[in-house]
Design an enzyme around this catalytic site. Structure first.
Site, PDB file in Angstrom:
ATOM      1  N   HIS A 209      -7.128  -2.121   5.760  1.00  0.00           N
ATOM      2  CA  HIS A 209      -6.324  -1.053   6.346  1.00  0.00           C
ATOM      3  C   HIS A 209      -7.061   0.268   6.094  1.00  0.00           C
ATOM      4  CE1 HIS A 209      -2.729   0.522   8.054  1.00  0.00           C
ATOM      5  NE2 HIS A 209      -2.148   0.926   6.958  1.00  0.00           N
TER       6      HIS A 209
ATOM      7  N   ASP B 157       5.803   4.678   4.906  1.00  0.00           N
ATOM      8  CA  ASP B 157       6.759   3.724   5.499  1.00  0.00           C
ATOM      9  C   ASP B 157       6.922   2.454   4.658  1.00  0.00           C
ATOM     10  OD1 ASP B 157       4.079   3.254   6.326  1.00  0.00           O
ATOM     11  OD2 ASP B 157       4.713   2.067   8.048  1.00  0.00           O
ATOM     12  N   HIS B 158       6.136   2.344   3.578  1.00  0.00           N
ATOM     13  CA  HIS B 158       6.246   1.175   2.692  1.00  0.00           C
ATOM     14  C   HIS B 158       6.736   1.536   1.291  1.00  0.00           C
ATOM     15  CE1 HIS B 158       4.016  -1.573   5.472  1.00  0.00           C
ATOM     16  NE2 HIS B 158       3.712  -0.373   5.973  1.00  0.00           N
TER      17      HIS B 158
ATOM     18  N   HIS C 157       6.642  -4.946  11.851  1.00  0.00           N
ATOM     19  CA  HIS C 157       5.945  -3.663  11.781  1.00  0.00           C
ATOM     20  C   HIS C 157       5.653  -3.147  13.191  1.00  0.00           C
ATOM     21  CE1 HIS C 157       2.843  -0.728  10.372  1.00  0.00           C
ATOM     22  NE2 HIS C 157       3.594  -0.707   9.304  1.00  0.00           N
TER      23      HIS C 157
ATOM     24  N   HIS D  70       0.850  -1.195   0.000  1.00  0.00           N
ATOM     25  CA  HIS D  70       0.000   0.000   0.000  1.00  0.00           C
ATOM     26  C   HIS D  70       0.879   1.237   0.000  1.00  0.00           C
ATOM     27  CE1 HIS D  70       0.986  -0.459   4.222  1.00  0.00           C
ATOM     28  NE2 HIS D  70       0.334   0.617   4.571  1.00  0.00           N
TER      29      HIS D  70
ATOM     30  N   ASP E 129      -0.187  -3.728   5.743  1.00  0.00           N
ATOM     31  CA  ASP E 129      -0.719  -3.516   7.096  1.00  0.00           C
ATOM     32  C   ASP E 129      -2.198  -3.929   7.082  1.00  0.00           C
ATOM     33  OD1 ASP E 129       1.744  -2.281   7.263  1.00  0.00           O
ATOM     34  OD2 ASP E 129       0.964  -0.300   7.679  1.00  0.00           O
TER      35      ASP E 129
HETATM   36 ZN   LIG Z   1       3.002   0.608   7.747  1.00  0.00          ZN
HETATM   37 ZN   LIG Z   2      -0.096   1.533   6.509  1.00  0.00          ZN
END
Ligand SMILES: [Zn+2]
Ligand SMILES: [Zn+2]
Length: 309
Positions: free
Chosen positions: A142, A66-67, A270, A62, A212
């Protein structure tokens, strides 16, 4: 016949000392697949001697920073290293404008083909397949469109029982045909069942990536019986309400998913930056699902090749 996962970053949201943002490398028979690409992914590849140039396919869960914030830098480095091999990046809606804008406004003119493939985040779909692996995406729950990925090893040609070659005086064509799963027709006209002349198929290994997501039983169907399951566990169970609110899972959630999916092993990750000592998270998950390990930067998780009985 490698099937090995390397964690490049295990932190959520912001990096903490020793824990970079989410990214992983899966090596399936020397094919290298990058899963998510948080900021700092390139540094971790250097730290853990990942053969960066061998990566041809990247799978993004996604578009939270942070990804994905490591992607523009990685692509830029490939360009500066004169990459010519095409690169494919799979991910949910929004990935195309994100990358096109990042590259355009930083004046990057790529010397290689970049294929960005939008994955439907509402349904299960096979997104990649070659001789060694089948990769599918499935919906997670998410705050924004998010998918998990399952990596399944594909079957190879069958091995012939050596004693059967001499016993029946099998020639090249008969052996070749049997390797592809056909019954063997002897010169006498007699038919030998394929299972009589071939060894049982090897166990085909699988890995699922779930990050996530909030706890939901909706995606268990896609990850049933995987050998290795990575499931996010941002919080401990006393933060259940916050986890739910933020679209994340707790250690207990991750362990329950692993149990219900009948996974072989669970890898946690995570983690929220609030946790310095991760051992309590591990113990909590193990109280539900014993075969759990912490996912930590630089750790490798091997799935051995097992011969079936
Ligand atoms: Zn994340
Ligand atoms: Zn996320």
């Amino acid at each position: 016949m490698t099937f090995e996962l390397t964690i490049l970053g295990c932190s959520s949201a912001i990096p903490v000392k020793g824990r970079f943002l989410t990214s992983q490398i899966l090596n399936i028979r020397e094919g290298f697949f990058l899963i998510d690409c948080g900021e700092g992914t390139q540094y971790r590849m250097l730290d853990y001697k990942i053969p960066k140039s061998k990566i041809e396919n990247i799978f993004i869960s996604h578009l939270h920073g942070d990804h994905i914030y490591g992607l523009p830098g990685l692509i830029s480095s490939y360009n500066l290293n004169n990459r010519v091999k095409p690169l494919s990046i799979f991910g949910p809606i929004g990935l195309v404008p994100f990358l096109e804008n990042a590259l355009e406004y930083s004046y990057n003119h790529l010397g290689f083909d970049l294929n960005i493939i939008t994955v439907d985040h509402n349904k299960y779909s096979v997104v990649f397949e070659d001789d060694n692996v089948k990769i599918s995406a499935f919906p997670l729950k998410h705050r924004i469109p998010t998918v998990g990925y399952k990596f399944e090893e594909k079957s190879r040609l069958k091995n012939i029982k050596p004693e059967k070659i001499s016993e029946y005086n099998l020639d090249y064509n008969q052996i070749r045909s049997a390797k592809y799963g056909n019954d063997v027709v002897l010169k006498s006209g007699e038919i030998l069942k394929n299972s009589e002349v071939t060894l049982p198929p090897k166990h085909l290994r699988s890995y699922a990536y779930c990050s996530d997501t909030v706890y939901s039983e909706s995606y268990i169907q896609y990850i049933k019986n995987v050998d290795l399951l990575y499931h996010e566990s941002t919080y401990m169970s006393n933060m259940q309400e916050k986890a739910k609110l933020r679209g994340h899972s707790t250690t207990i959630d991750a362990a329950n998913i692993a149990k219900k999916a009948n996974a072989g092993k669970l890898i946690l990750g995570h983690y929220s930056s609030r946790y310095h000592d991760l051992d309590p998270l591990l113990q909590e998950a193990r109280s539900i699902f014993k075969n759990t390990e912490l996912g930590l930067d630089g750790q490798n998780y091997n799935i051995e090749l097992i011969e079936n009985e």
